[in-house]
Write an enzyme that holds these catalytic residues in place. Structure first.
Site, PDB file in Angstrom:
ATOM      1  N   GLU A   1       4.614  -0.266  -0.498  1.00  0.00           N
ATOM      2  CA  GLU A   1       3.872  -0.060   0.744  1.00  0.00           C
ATOM      3  C   GLU A   1       4.028  -1.280   1.632  1.00  0.00           C
ATOM      4  O   GLU A   1       3.725  -2.396   1.214  1.00  0.00           O
ATOM      5  CB  GLU A   1       2.392   0.133   0.370  1.00  0.00           C
ATOM      6  CG  GLU A   1       1.438   0.168   1.513  1.00  0.00           C
ATOM      7  CD  GLU A   1       0.007  -0.035   1.001  1.00  0.00           C
ATOM      8  OE1 GLU A   1      -0.180  -0.148  -0.228  1.00  0.00           O
ATOM      9  OE2 GLU A   1      -0.901  -0.080   1.830  1.00  0.00           O
TER      10      GLU A   1
ATOM     11  N   ASP B   1      -0.892  -1.356  -2.731  1.00  0.00           N
ATOM     12  CA  ASP B   1      -2.015  -2.287  -2.877  1.00  0.00           C
ATOM     13  C   ASP B   1      -3.105  -1.663  -3.735  1.00  0.00           C
ATOM     14  O   ASP B   1      -3.231  -0.440  -3.806  1.00  0.00           O
ATOM     15  CB  ASP B   1      -2.597  -2.600  -1.487  1.00  0.00           C
ATOM     16  CG  ASP B   1      -1.648  -3.518  -0.722  1.00  0.00           C
ATOM     17  OD1 ASP B   1      -1.783  -3.623   0.513  1.00  0.00           O
ATOM     18  OD2 ASP B   1      -0.735  -4.080  -1.385  1.00  0.00           O
TER      19      ASP B   1
ATOM     20  N   ASP C   1      -6.075  -1.599  -3.012  1.00  0.00           N
ATOM     21  CA  ASP C   1      -7.264  -1.289  -2.180  1.00  0.00           C
ATOM     22  C   ASP C   1      -7.285   0.199  -1.818  1.00  0.00           C
ATOM     23  O   ASP C   1      -6.445   0.978  -2.257  1.00  0.00           O
ATOM     24  CB  ASP C   1      -7.250  -2.158  -0.923  1.00  0.00           C
ATOM     25  CG  ASP C   1      -6.027  -1.836  -0.056  1.00  0.00           C
ATOM     26  OD1 ASP C   1      -5.790  -2.544   0.912  1.00  0.00           O
ATOM     27  OD2 ASP C   1      -5.301  -0.876  -0.412  1.00  0.00           O
TER      28      ASP C   1
ATOM     29  N   ASP D   1      -6.645   1.749   0.998  1.00  0.00           N
ATOM     30  CA  ASP D   1      -5.431   2.200   1.703  1.00  0.00           C
ATOM     31  C   ASP D   1      -4.306   2.460   0.712  1.00  0.00           C
ATOM     32  O   ASP D   1      -3.630   3.491   0.757  1.00  0.00           O
ATOM     33  CB  ASP D   1      -4.984   1.104   2.687  1.00  0.00           C
ATOM     34  CG  ASP D   1      -5.363   1.488   4.107  1.00  0.00           C
ATOM     35  OD1 ASP D   1      -5.073   0.740   5.051  1.00  0.00           O
ATOM     36  OD2 ASP D   1      -5.963   2.583   4.243  1.00  0.00           O
TER      37      ASP D   1
END
Ligand code: 28F
Length: 639
Positions: free
Chosen positions: A430, A503, A505, A507
């Protein structure tokens, strides 16, 4: 097969060899000794109860996971016969649990349907062979009998009557020998069991299955669906917008073959087709699905010609009528035939016509009686046909472009030099910064990097023509090298592993979900073939003096900190994104095959996956929010 022998010890030796063989090579009997293999032990026993249900003698099954980790399964069927079995000179009960394949196949009643449990119905003796202990209670003719096995069925006392009862049926309690299974595979997963038995309850209308987990405070759930497949479709489509308000349903029996079919159109772009034979999912379809699609296609085309006198008589394909179609086809067959070893493709020819005839009448009747819905269905199918043609053009254009530019791989792809698929890996990363670190830190020999910019398109809610016009999607298709859809060819795949590295997180997990949806919908063979992985970047770095320790889970952090003596000065860095690590750190923590961890993506259960992807990625936002809160982790991942 046990030869006729009058001296007990020769057949008992045969029995010991049989069970010993299972303990020596469990993978031959339960697939492998991972979490899936452990749950096969339960499926074998439950399938024997289901055989009693299919034979019409039982309609209630109780499943309990006990505090000591053992499992109990009880049905209210006839109870396994307690007479001495002529071929083994021991009771039938003992035979069923000590002779391989001794279930219904062992000279038993081969009328009625046999669930080919899990892997080719290896029967309850495998569960016994892989258990520390196993107890069978039989309730029959007003008496209760019990037999105990220990050490994988090696030792047992003989069957004895332990009391009187007014119950009927069979109860089996067993504790797996967890030492046989992989590290960490040490207990039953109630979600896996619950998902499977819910599906079983849908497939056996009116069957009541009660699941209790004594390890938890109050986990006690009962599944019973008097609507059978209708209730199943309603559940699957819970979060989709319906086109046909009702579920179209048909059931019937012909030549001792039971057929049950249900369908409903929604505004989704995805087909959701599930088919079963004797309760076992046939993920590669077969004659039952073919008969179903024969019927839908013919009725739609007839309707176009007769009702809409639609002269342009557009030739629809099976693909076109599948868009937005949720359908379940369930067959009960006394002697099913399959193609290949895995029993995933059903081949009995007569069934094709039986299913075709059965659903045609009901579907035609529905279209005639519901002109509004019919109009919407036809409009949708026309659009699907149009987008299919557009997609073909888009793919042609891409192929021509590639061809003209000598099939250039997507610009962003940093390829690896090895072409040996056994060792090559493609990291889908990403964002450009992480992509940069990955390109710098990787092993150029075997590791390729494909950075993705921003969000991947939601393939659950986009028609295929839009999909093939999306750069990220096209880059992946080209990088994989195996084409897609009808022209997919796994032998052209350019990497042995496709690793999603996003990641840690919100997102990152959204992008991961979008990628998993795309793979599940358009590259399902890659998931089934075990090619798809998820990289596990560290969440923290804890520095104590000179020592740097990478931490991958919250649990690991707590354990590590609890072991540090008081007063020691430490600093904890929380990694929010891959971009916070330099190329060297990314390599040593997340990419180096020597000490990284990868999660292999695996589909535990087709119907659950269907439900998950349509709910998580489908149209209805409210349902999605509700579903996410209810089911935190949806893909069961093995390390
Ligand atoms: C909790 C697990 O295993 N239930 C079972 C039966 C009933 C019969 C049976 C089973 C005949 C000769 C093979 C009874 N009466 N639950 C279970 N219920 N097996 S397993 O027969 C065994 C076959 O060997 C049964 C008349 N016919 C069949």
């Amino acid at each position: 097969m046990i030869k006729k022998s009058n001296n007990y010890d020769s057949s008992s030796i045969q029995v010991l060899e049989g069970l010993e063989a299972v303990r020596k090579r469990p993978g031959m009997y339960i697939g492998n000794v991972d979490n899936k293999g452990l749950h096969h032990l339960v499926w074998e026993i439950i399938d024997n109860s289901i055989d009693e249900v299919l034979a019409g003698y039982s309609n209630k099954i109780i499943i309990e996971i006990n505090k000591d980790g053992s499992a109990s399964i009880e049905d209210d069927g006839r109870g396994i016969p307690v007479d001495i079995h002529p071929k083994t000179n021991v009771s039938t009960v003992e035979t069923v649990f000590t002779v391989l394949h001794a279930g219904g196949k062992f000279g038993g009643d081969n009328s009625g349907y046999k669930v080919s449990g899990g892997l080719h119905g290896v029967g309850a003796s495998v569960t016994n062979a892989l258990s520390d202990w196993l107890i069978v209670n039989v309730y029959r003719d007003g008496r209760e009998y019990q037999i105990n096995f220990t050490d994988g069925g090696q030792k047992s006392d003989t069957l004895k009557q332990i009391g009187d009862t007014n119950k009927r049926g069979t109860k089996v309690t067993f504790l797996p020998d967890f030492s046989i299974f992989n590290d960490g595979v040490d207990s039953f997963d109630i979600d896996i069991i619950s998902t499977r038995i819910k599906e079983t309850a849908y497939l056996n209308k009116g069957l009541e299955i009660n699941l209790i987990d004594h390890r938890q405070e109050d986990y006690n759930i009962t599944y019973k669906f008097n609507g059978g497949l209708i209730d199943f479709i309603v559940d699957l489509n819970e979060t989709s917008e319906k086109i046909t308000a009702d579920v179209i349903y048909a059931e019937g029996t012909s030549k001792n073959i039971g057929v049950e079919v249900a369908l409903q159109y929604t505004t989704s772009y995805q087909p959701r087709i599930l088919s079963y034979v004797n309760n076992i999912a046939t993920t590669e379809g077969g004659t039952h699905e073919q008969g179903f699609f024969d019927a839908i296609l013919r009725i739609i085309n007839n309707y176009m010609t007769n009702q809409l006198n639609d002269k342009d008589k557009q030739k629809f394909t099976r693909e076109d009528i599948k868009e937005g179609l949720t359908a379940i086809i369930s067959i009960k067959h006394p002697d099913p035939m399959y193609e290949g070893q895995t029993k995933q493709k059903f081949t009995n020819l007569a069934v094709r016509q039986i299913v075709n005839k059965l659903i045609s009448e009901k579907f035609e009747q529905y279209l005639l009686e519901n002109p509004t819905s019919s109009g919407q269905i036809l409009a949708k199918i026309r659009l699907a046909a149009k987008s299919r043609m557009a997609a073909v053009r888009a793919k042609e254009a891409t192929r021509r472009k590639d061809y003209l530019e000598f099939s250039t791989l997507p610009g962003k792809l940093a390829d690896c030099s090895s072409r040996n698929v056994e060792e090559t890996e493609l990291f889908i990363v990403e964002g450009d910064s992480a992509g940069g670190s990955a390109k710098m830190g990787r092993d150029r020999e075997i590791q390729a990097i494909l950075p993705l910019r921003g969000k991947v398109i939601n393939s659950e809610r986009a028609r295929i023509d839009k999909l093939f016009n999306n750069n990220e999607i096209n880059s992946m298709i080209t990088a994989f090298g195996a084409s897609i859809g009808e022209s997919f060819n796994i032998s052209k795949l350019r990497y042995g592993k496709i690793i999603i590295m996003t990641d840690a997180d919100v997102d990152g997990s959204h992008i991961r979900t979008l990628l998993l949806t795309f793979f599940y919908r358009y590259f399902k063979q890659l998931i089934e073939g075990g090619y798809i992985y998820i990289a596990c970047p560290p969440l923290f770095k804890i520095t104590r003096g000179k020592i740097e320790k990478y931490i991958y889970t919250e649990k690991e952090r707590e354990e590590y900190i609890s072991k540090i003596p008081k007063g020691t000065k430490i600093s904890i860095q929380r990694y929010k994104g891959l971009g916070e690590m330099n190329d060297h750190q990314l390599w040593e923590t997340t990419m180096d095959p020597e000490n990284r961890k990868l999660l292999k993506v695996d589909i535990e259960d087709d119907s659950r996956a269907e439900k998950v992807f349509s709910s998580l990625m489908g149209e209805l936002v409210e349902a999605r929010r509700e579903f996410i809160t209810k089911n935190a982790l949806f893909a069961k991942l093995d390390v």
